[in-house]
Design a protein around this motif. Structure first.
Motif, short mmCIF file in Angstrom:
data_model
loop_
_atom_site.label_atom_id
_atom_site.label_comp_id
_atom_site.label_asym_id
_atom_site.label_seq_id
_atom_site.Cartn_x
_atom_site.Cartn_y
_atom_site.Cartn_z
N LYS A 45 41.02 14.29 7.46
CA LYS A 45 40.43 14.89 6.25
C LYS A 45 40.49 16.42 6.32
O LYS A 45 40.31 17.00 7.40
N ILE A 59 36.21 10.87 -0.44
CA ILE A 59 36.73 11.24 -1.76
C ILE A 59 36.16 10.22 -2.74
O ILE A 59 35.74 9.13 -2.31
N GLU A 71 30.52 11.61 -5.46
CA GLU A 71 30.19 10.26 -5.94
C GLU A 71 30.74 10.07 -7.36
O GLU A 71 30.31 10.75 -8.31
N SER A 72 31.64 9.09 -7.47
CA SER A 72 32.40 8.96 -8.72
C SER A 72 31.53 8.80 -9.96
O SER A 72 31.79 9.43 -10.99
#
Ligand SMILES: N[C@@H](CCC(=O)N[C@@H](CS)C(=O)NCC(=O)O)C(=O)O
Length: 233
Positions: A45, A59, A71-72
């Motif tokens: 990363k 991600i 956090e999507s």
């Protein structure tokens, strides 16, 4: 578009097959927001990722003018808030109790996708024998539950003007995994949830989705790589 000046300041740290990253890409495409895509090597990363998401180190991360949002589902809500002149995914907040209820309901179903679908899908390819059969039974129940929520609607709703809404964007990346779920679990989405399968096909014809979802075959090949990595035969 009012957000034009700020658009250039959007950077997405992502990984191509991630359904969580795809949510953010689809949302930004639906909103007409330009962003810079940066592919992460999750085995190595970047410092930027580790600095930007020190808690989860995952991600997707959206950098807006250098400030990270993680956090999507939180990223999707942030995009609605930060770019209010673009089409909303959640019904816009106003004083009406109907809007508040529709927002709460959409958040509930997006949360259901995260709590149930992703985890169950992983068990379908990781496990064998009875535990896998249990995952298959659970997946069938999840798909039927989602189909019941969809009802006869074209989309799950919530978006402005009959567009993709919050639940659609939260769920649609997993449609690229349906083929793998079917092959690993030995069932057919079309048979267990025909309306949901039709919704997936409808979504697949929308530009933002077609552009950002990988082919089901590529996802299946990726799962083969994961199986090797985790020693699953
Ligand atoms: N709840 C998170 C999940 C994100 C997530 O699981 N990301 C995975 C890729 S799909 C990741 O970064 N994994 C790297 C790791 O766990 O080290 C979200 O909605 O953004």
């Amino acid at each position: 578009m009012a957000a034009a000046a700020e658009e250039k300041e959007l950077v997405l740290l992502d990984f191509w097959v991630s359904p969580f990253g795809q949510r953010c890409r689809i949302a930004m495409a639906e909103k007409g927001l330009e962003f810079e895509y940066r592919e992460e090597d999750l085995g190595n990363k970047s410092d930027l990722l580790l600095r930007s998401n020190p808690v989860h180190k995952k991600i997707p991360v959206l950098l807006h003018a250098g400030r990270p949002v993680c956090e999507s589902l939180i990223i999707l809500q942030y995009l609605d808030d930060a770019f209010p002149d673009t089409p909303h995914l959640l019904p816009p907040a106003n004083s009406s109790s109907d809007a508040a209820y529709a927002r709460a309901r959409a958040r509930f179903w997006a949360d259901y996708v995260d709590k149930k679908l992703y985890d169950c899908g992983s068990r379908l390819w990781r496990l064998k024998g009875e535990p896998q059969a249990a995952a298959r039974r659970e997946m069938v129940e999840i798909l039927r539950t989602l189909e019941a929520e969809l009802g006869d609607g074209e989309f799950f709703g919530g978006g402005e003007g009959g567009r993709l809404g919050f639940v659609d964007v939260a769920l649609v990346p997993f449609t690229a995994w349906f083929y793998s779920y079917e092959r690993c679990g030995g069932f057919s989405v079309e048979e267990v949830a025909p309306k949901l399968a039709a919704w997936a096909r409808r979504c697949g014809q929308i530009d933002s989705v077609a552009k950002h979802l990988p082919s089901p075959e590529k996802v299946y090949d990726f799962i083969a790589v994961l199986k090797k990595k985790y020693g699953v035969e």
